[in-house]
Scaffold this motif. Structure first.
Motif, mmCIF file in Angstrom:
data_model
loop_
_atom_site.group_PDB
_atom_site.id
_atom_site.type_symbol
_atom_site.label_atom_id
_atom_site.label_comp_id
_atom_site.label_asym_id
_atom_site.label_seq_id
_atom_site.Cartn_x
_atom_site.Cartn_y
_atom_site.Cartn_z
ATOM 1 N N UNK A 129 65.790 47.607 -23.295
ATOM 2 C CA UNK A 129 64.881 47.029 -24.277
ATOM 3 C C UNK A 129 65.407 45.638 -24.656
ATOM 4 N N UNK A 130 64.944 44.637 -23.927
ATOM 5 C CA UNK A 130 65.427 43.273 -24.119
ATOM 6 C C UNK A 130 65.048 42.714 -25.486
ATOM 7 N N UNK A 131 63.875 43.071 -25.976
ATOM 8 C CA UNK A 131 63.439 42.559 -27.274
ATOM 9 C C UNK A 131 64.349 43.057 -28.399
ATOM 10 N N UNK A 132 64.633 44.344 -28.419
ATOM 11 C CA UNK A 132 65.498 44.905 -29.460
ATOM 12 C C UNK A 132 66.918 44.367 -29.337
ATOM 13 N N UNK A 133 67.410 44.255 -28.118
ATOM 14 C CA UNK A 133 68.745 43.690 -27.910
ATOM 15 C C UNK A 133 68.785 42.248 -28.422
ATOM 16 N N UNK A 134 67.765 41.483 -28.101
ATOM 17 C CA UNK A 134 67.687 40.086 -28.534
ATOM 18 C C UNK A 134 67.661 39.974 -30.060
ATOM 19 N N UNK A 135 66.859 40.801 -30.703
ATOM 20 C CA UNK A 135 66.750 40.778 -32.165
ATOM 21 C C UNK A 135 68.100 41.101 -32.805
ATOM 22 N N UNK A 136 68.793 42.101 -32.277
ATOM 23 C CA UNK A 136 70.060 42.508 -32.873
ATOM 24 C C UNK A 136 71.173 41.497 -32.629
ATOM 25 N N UNK A 137 71.219 40.898 -31.457
ATOM 26 C CA UNK A 137 72.224 39.857 -31.212
ATOM 27 C C UNK A 137 71.916 38.638 -32.085
ATOM 28 N N UNK A 138 70.652 38.310 -32.247
ATOM 29 C CA UNK A 138 70.258 37.202 -33.133
ATOM 30 C C UNK A 138 70.695 37.467 -34.571
ATOM 31 N N UNK A 139 70.555 38.711 -35.013
ATOM 32 C CA UNK A 139 70.985 39.070 -36.365
ATOM 33 C C UNK A 139 72.500 38.884 -36.508
ATOM 34 N N UNK A 140 73.244 39.282 -35.493
ATOM 35 C CA UNK A 140 74.703 39.109 -35.524
ATOM 36 C C UNK A 140 75.066 37.626 -35.588
ATOM 37 N N UNK A 141 74.373 36.820 -34.818
ATOM 38 C CA UNK A 141 74.593 35.378 -34.826
ATOM 39 C C UNK A 141 74.315 34.808 -36.214
ATOM 40 N N UNK A 142 73.208 35.214 -36.814
ATOM 41 C CA UNK A 142 72.828 34.727 -38.139
ATOM 42 C C UNK A 142 73.871 35.098 -39.192
ATOM 43 N N UNK A 143 74.518 36.242 -39.022
ATOM 44 C CA UNK A 143 75.529 36.653 -39.999
ATOM 45 C C UNK A 143 76.699 35.677 -40.031
ATOM 46 N N UNK A 144 77.101 35.149 -38.883
ATOM 47 C CA UNK A 144 78.205 34.178 -38.878
ATOM 48 C C UNK A 144 77.777 32.859 -39.520
ATOM 49 N N UNK A 145 76.535 32.471 -39.303
ATOM 50 C CA UNK A 145 76.012 31.239 -39.919
ATOM 51 C C UNK A 145 75.927 31.414 -41.428
ATOM 52 N N UNK A 146 75.426 32.558 -41.870
ATOM 53 C CA UNK A 146 75.319 32.839 -43.305
ATOM 54 C C UNK A 146 76.694 32.838 -43.958
ATOM 55 N N UNK A 147 77.663 33.426 -43.280
ATOM 56 C CA UNK A 147 79.029 33.437 -43.798
ATOM 57 C C UNK A 147 79.523 32.012 -44.023
ATOM 58 N N UNK A 148 79.366 31.169 -43.035
ATOM 59 C CA UNK A 148 79.849 29.790 -43.156
ATOM 60 C C UNK A 148 79.067 29.012 -44.204
ATOM 61 N N UNK A 149 77.754 29.187 -44.235
ATOM 62 C CA UNK A 149 76.910 28.416 -45.155
ATOM 63 C C UNK A 149 77.220 28.697 -46.614
ATOM 64 N N UNK A 150 77.583 29.910 -46.936
ATOM 65 C CA UNK A 150 77.809 30.206 -48.347
ATOM 66 C C UNK A 150 79.027 29.465 -48.900
ATOM 67 N N UNK A 151 79.975 29.121 -48.068
ATOM 68 C CA UNK A 151 81.111 28.331 -48.537
ATOM 69 C C UNK A 151 80.684 26.913 -48.879
ATOM 70 N N UNK A 152 79.647 26.425 -48.206
ATOM 71 C CA UNK A 152 79.171 25.062 -48.415
ATOM 72 C C UNK A 152 78.262 24.956 -49.631
ATOM 73 N N UNK A 153 77.689 26.078 -50.060
ATOM 74 C CA UNK A 153 76.710 26.049 -51.151
ATOM 75 C C UNK A 153 77.297 25.537 -52.450
ATOM 76 N N UNK A 154 78.504 25.928 -52.730
ATOM 77 C CA UNK A 154 79.105 25.550 -54.001
ATOM 78 C C UNK A 154 80.604 25.345 -53.790
ATOM 79 N N UNK A 155 80.976 24.120 -53.639
ATOM 80 C CA UNK A 155 82.393 23.827 -53.461
ATOM 81 C C UNK A 155 83.037 23.633 -54.828
ATOM 82 N N UNK A 156 84.096 24.357 -55.014
ATOM 83 C CA UNK A 156 84.864 24.224 -56.256
ATOM 84 C C UNK A 156 86.292 23.842 -55.903
ATOM 85 N N UNK A 157 86.819 22.885 -56.602
ATOM 86 C CA UNK A 157 88.222 22.493 -56.414
ATOM 87 C C UNK A 157 88.547 22.199 -54.960
#
Length: 188
Positions: A129-157
């Protein structure tokens, strides 16, 4: 008799070498094609990651489908390592509250990401099932981007993400899997 033995051993060695070389060429060819089709993918990173995995597992991929499974497995292994890094960093007393909160969110994101990659592996290996595999790998990719982005949202000190390099590598590993899934999709 010795000459005949030598010839037989040489033929066996050469046939094994040729088989391994053609399988290794699969990695090179597939990474070249994938990197041409996706500007987010480094050819060198792709080849190095997959060769390293092939050497560790002593399994040589025979077809593109093997590379999808291998790349997802490499990504899962990397994600597990990142979870260990985050767990260690959470115990660091020098991080501010914002960084600790972000690290805790990243820990949750990476745990979710590994679950998504497990689902991708099942979808791909069990039912192709290429569609489901693609969706799940995309979700995993997005998690790393979300992790990095939240550090940029509010820089303190002047605090920065302690996971920038790890997030980038994880992103690239997911891109490899996505690219190979797309290549299979275009072949059918």
């Amino acid at each position: 008799m010795r000459f005949l033995t030598y010839v037989i051993i040489s033929i066996l060695f050469l046939s094994q070498y040729t088989t391994n070389a053609s399988r290794s060429n699969l990695i090179v060819r597939s990474c070249r094609e994938a990197s041409k089709n996706d500007p987010n993918l480094s050819y060198e990173f792709c080849v190095t990651s997959l060769y390293e995995a092939a050497c560790k597992t002593k399994l040589q991929p025979k077809k593109l489908e093997d590379l999808v499974s291998m790349s997802i497995q490499v990504t899962k292994s990397n994600g597990t390592n990142i979870i260990s890094i985050i767990s260690h960093d959470l115990q660091n007393q020098t991080h501010g509250e914002h960084v600790k909160a972000c690290l805790q969110d990243c820990l949750n994101l990476y745990n979710d990401s590994l679950s998504s990659l497990d689902d991708a592996m099942v979808a791909f290996n069990t039912s192709k099932d290429l569609d489901t595999a693609n969706i799940n790998v995309s979700a995993a990719l997005d998690d790393s981007v979300t992790c990095e982005d939240q550090f940029k949202e509010r820089k303190e000190d002047n605090e920065t993400s302690p996971l920038t390099q790890e997030n980038h590598v994880y992103f690239q590993l997911n891109v490899i899997s996505l690219s190979f899934i797309q290549m299979i999709r275009h072949r059918y």
